[in-house]
Design a protein around this motif. Sequence first.
Motif, short mmCIF file in Angstrom:
data_model
loop_
_atom_site.label_atom_id
_atom_site.label_comp_id
_atom_site.label_asym_id
_atom_site.label_seq_id
_atom_site.Cartn_x
_atom_site.Cartn_y
_atom_site.Cartn_z
N ILE A 1 0.83 -1.20 0.00
CA ILE A 1 0.00 0.00 0.00
C ILE A 1 0.86 1.25 0.00
O ILE A 1 2.05 1.20 0.30
CB ILE A 1 -0.95 0.03 1.23
N ASP A 2 0.25 2.35 -0.36
CA ASP A 2 0.86 3.67 -0.29
C ASP A 2 1.37 3.90 1.14
O ASP A 2 0.65 3.64 2.10
CB ASP A 2 -0.24 4.70 -0.64
N PRO A 3 2.62 4.39 1.30
CA PRO A 3 3.14 4.66 2.65
C PRO A 3 2.21 5.58 3.46
O PRO A 3 2.08 5.43 4.68
CB PRO A 3 4.49 5.34 2.39
N ARG A 4 1.55 6.51 2.78
CA ARG A 4 0.59 7.39 3.45
C ARG A 4 -0.50 6.57 4.15
O ARG A 4 -0.84 6.83 5.31
CB ARG A 4 -0.06 8.31 2.40
N ASP A 5 -1.00 5.54 3.48
CA ASP A 5 -2.04 4.70 4.07
C ASP A 5 -1.50 3.93 5.28
O ASP A 5 -2.19 3.75 6.28
CB ASP A 5 -2.58 3.71 3.03
N GLY A 6 -0.23 3.50 5.16
CA GLY A 6 0.40 2.79 6.26
C GLY A 6 0.53 3.67 7.49
O GLY A 6 0.34 3.22 8.64
N GLN A 7 0.83 4.94 7.25
CA GLN A 7 0.96 5.88 8.38
C GLN A 7 -0.39 6.09 9.06
O GLN A 7 -0.47 6.15 10.30
CB GLN A 7 1.51 7.22 7.89
N VAL A 8 -1.43 6.23 8.26
CA VAL A 8 -2.77 6.42 8.83
C VAL A 8 -3.15 5.19 9.66
O VAL A 8 -3.68 5.30 10.77
CB VAL A 8 -3.81 6.70 7.72
N TYR A 9 -2.84 4.02 9.12
CA TYR A 9 -3.16 2.78 9.84
C TYR A 9 -2.45 2.74 11.19
O TYR A 9 -3.06 2.45 12.24
CB TYR A 9 -2.77 1.55 9.01
N ALA A 10 -1.15 3.06 11.17
CA ALA A 10 -0.37 3.02 12.42
C ALA A 10 -0.92 4.02 13.44
O ALA A 10 -0.96 3.72 14.65
CB ALA A 10 1.10 3.32 12.11
N LEU A 11 -1.36 5.17 12.97
CA LEU A 11 -1.91 6.18 13.87
C LEU A 11 -3.20 5.69 14.52
O LEU A 11 -3.39 5.82 15.74
CB LEU A 11 -2.17 7.47 13.07
N VAL A 12 -4.09 5.13 13.71
CA VAL A 12 -5.37 4.66 14.25
C VAL A 12 -5.13 3.51 15.24
O VAL A 12 -5.76 3.45 16.31
CB VAL A 12 -6.32 4.21 13.11
N LEU A 13 -4.20 2.64 14.91
CA LEU A 13 -3.89 1.52 15.81
C LEU A 13 -3.35 2.03 17.15
O LEU A 13 -3.74 1.54 18.22
CB LEU A 13 -2.86 0.60 15.14
N GLN A 14 -2.50 3.05 17.08
CA GLN A 14 -1.95 3.64 18.30
C GLN A 14 -3.05 4.27 19.16
O GLN A 14 -3.12 4.07 20.37
CB GLN A 14 -0.90 4.69 17.92
N ALA A 15 -3.94 5.02 18.50
CA ALA A 15 -5.04 5.67 19.22
C ALA A 15 -5.97 4.63 19.82
O ALA A 15 -6.48 4.78 20.94
CB ALA A 15 -5.81 6.59 18.26
N GLN A 16 -6.20 3.55 19.09
CA GLN A 16 -7.11 2.50 19.56
C GLN A 16 -6.53 1.82 20.80
O GLN A 16 -7.23 1.58 21.78
CB GLN A 16 -7.36 1.49 18.43
N ALA A 17 -5.23 1.53 20.76
CA ALA A 17 -4.58 0.87 21.90
C ALA A 17 -4.62 1.76 23.14
O ALA A 17 -4.87 1.29 24.26
CB ALA A 17 -3.14 0.51 21.54
N ALA A 18 -4.37 3.05 22.94
CA ALA A 18 -4.37 3.98 24.07
C ALA A 18 -5.76 4.08 24.69
O ALA A 18 -5.92 4.11 25.92
CB ALA A 18 -3.88 5.36 23.62
N ALA A 19 -6.77 4.14 23.84
CA ALA A 19 -8.15 4.24 24.35
C ALA A 19 -8.54 2.96 25.08
O ALA A 19 -9.18 3.00 26.14
CB ALA A 19 -9.11 4.53 23.21
N LEU A 20 -8.16 1.81 24.53
CA LEU A 20 -8.47 0.54 25.20
C LEU A 20 -7.88 0.51 26.60
O LEU A 20 -8.52 0.04 27.55
CB LEU A 20 -7.88 -0.64 24.41
N ALA A 21 -6.65 1.02 26.71
CA ALA A 21 -5.97 1.01 28.01
C ALA A 21 -6.67 1.91 29.02
O ALA A 21 -6.48 1.77 30.23
CB ALA A 21 -4.51 1.43 27.83
N ALA A 22 -7.49 2.84 28.52
CA ALA A 22 -8.19 3.78 29.41
C ALA A 22 -9.57 3.27 29.83
O ALA A 22 -10.25 3.89 30.64
CB ALA A 22 -8.34 5.13 28.71
N VAL A 23 -9.99 2.14 29.28
CA VAL A 23 -11.33 1.61 29.60
C VAL A 23 -11.28 0.87 30.93
O VAL A 23 -10.55 -0.11 31.08
CB VAL A 23 -11.84 0.67 28.48
N ARG A 24 -12.05 1.35 31.88
CA ARG A 24 -12.18 0.72 33.20
C ARG A 24 -13.32 1.44 33.92
O ARG A 24 -13.79 2.49 33.45
CB ARG A 24 -10.87 0.87 34.00
N PRO A 25 -13.80 0.92 35.03
CA PRO A 25 -14.87 1.63 35.74
C PRO A 25 -14.36 3.00 36.21
O PRO A 25 -13.23 3.11 36.69
CB PRO A 25 -15.15 0.72 36.95
#
Length: 361
Positions: A240-264
């Motif tokens: 894929i276009d490197p631009r698309d790879g960068q967007v993917y990596a960014l979304v994955l990073q944001a998703q992981a950070a948000a998951l880590a924040a999920v708790r009561p």
Amino acid sequence: MTHRPEKVSSALAERELDLLLVSHLVNVRWLTGFTGSSAAAVVGVGGDRVTRRFLTDFRYLSQSQEQLDAAWEREIVQDLLEGVAAGLPQEGAVRLGFDDETMSVRTHARLAELVPDGVELVAAGGLIEDLRMVKDAEEVQRIRAAALLADAALEQVLQRGLAGRTEHEVAFDLETELRRMGASGPSFPSIIASGAHGALPHAEPRDVEIPDGVLVTIDWGAQLDGYASDCTRTYATGDIDPRDGQVYALVLQAQAAALAAVRPGPKGREVDAVARSIIDAAGHAEHFGHGLGHGVGLDVHEGPRLSKQGETALAAGMVVTVEPGVYVPGAVGVRIEDLVIVTDDGAEVVSSLPKEMQFVA
Ligand code: ZN
Ligand code: ZN
């Protein structure tokens, strides 16, 4: 589900209601276990004013007998509203809650004509929905089963490849696979969006062949035993276009950070902000136009909201999605979504498919 009417009774007392008319079928199902297409329930506060009325029509005589426990007083009626009104206290002042979020204006007007003079209709929309946000063990188990079935169905479809098939073909294949594996159907129309089309968060599958070397967003879910699942993965169909790879990596990073924040404890908007700040900092603020996630249960979209408007604090037993996305118009879209159970001390991710970039030709 014997404890559910008691929860409703407590919520009624808090709102100073004497009775609640439950007319929205999904709420009737949650409350009573009844899965038919015509029913209403009336629940009272506890103590010496316990009311547990269930009304349906003759078509559901035996089904309601099988599905409801003995605490419910079953009434087989010709007209639900007339039946509800006939069983209300004919004297004295009664505050009767109704669901103003789902009851039509016409039905409300008819109900107002039918009820005895002392009955005051009080808007109580959201009362059951608030209770539905926290799932019991049986509900969690059903959602988990729906999610695992959905994952297995997509794995089958991916084995047959993506590139060279149309988005519509892949969507049809996936929905067929869901049913073949035992789901009553998809929990919502599947999204299969390749290349620049992926920049539409709610893209409809097209009769367009998926090309090599693009990203394909797949958002799908299963409906099983009444409960929904919801998940998104974004796949690459080759280099894929490197631009698309960068967007993917960014979304994955944001998703992981948000998951880590999920708790009561944190409010929905606070978890949303964790992902949003990462995407904003990368210069994509205007490309993440939807909320981070939502509750999932009998409905695929229910409370709580994980968005800028999410004022509900997360609590153990809630089941929510965490689904940041970046959508660059005319170029590319990436969304990664997990289904997550809020546990006593954190979160358990139910979605089982890998999130590191996967290549599916
Ligand atoms: Zn989704
Ligand atoms: Zn979702």
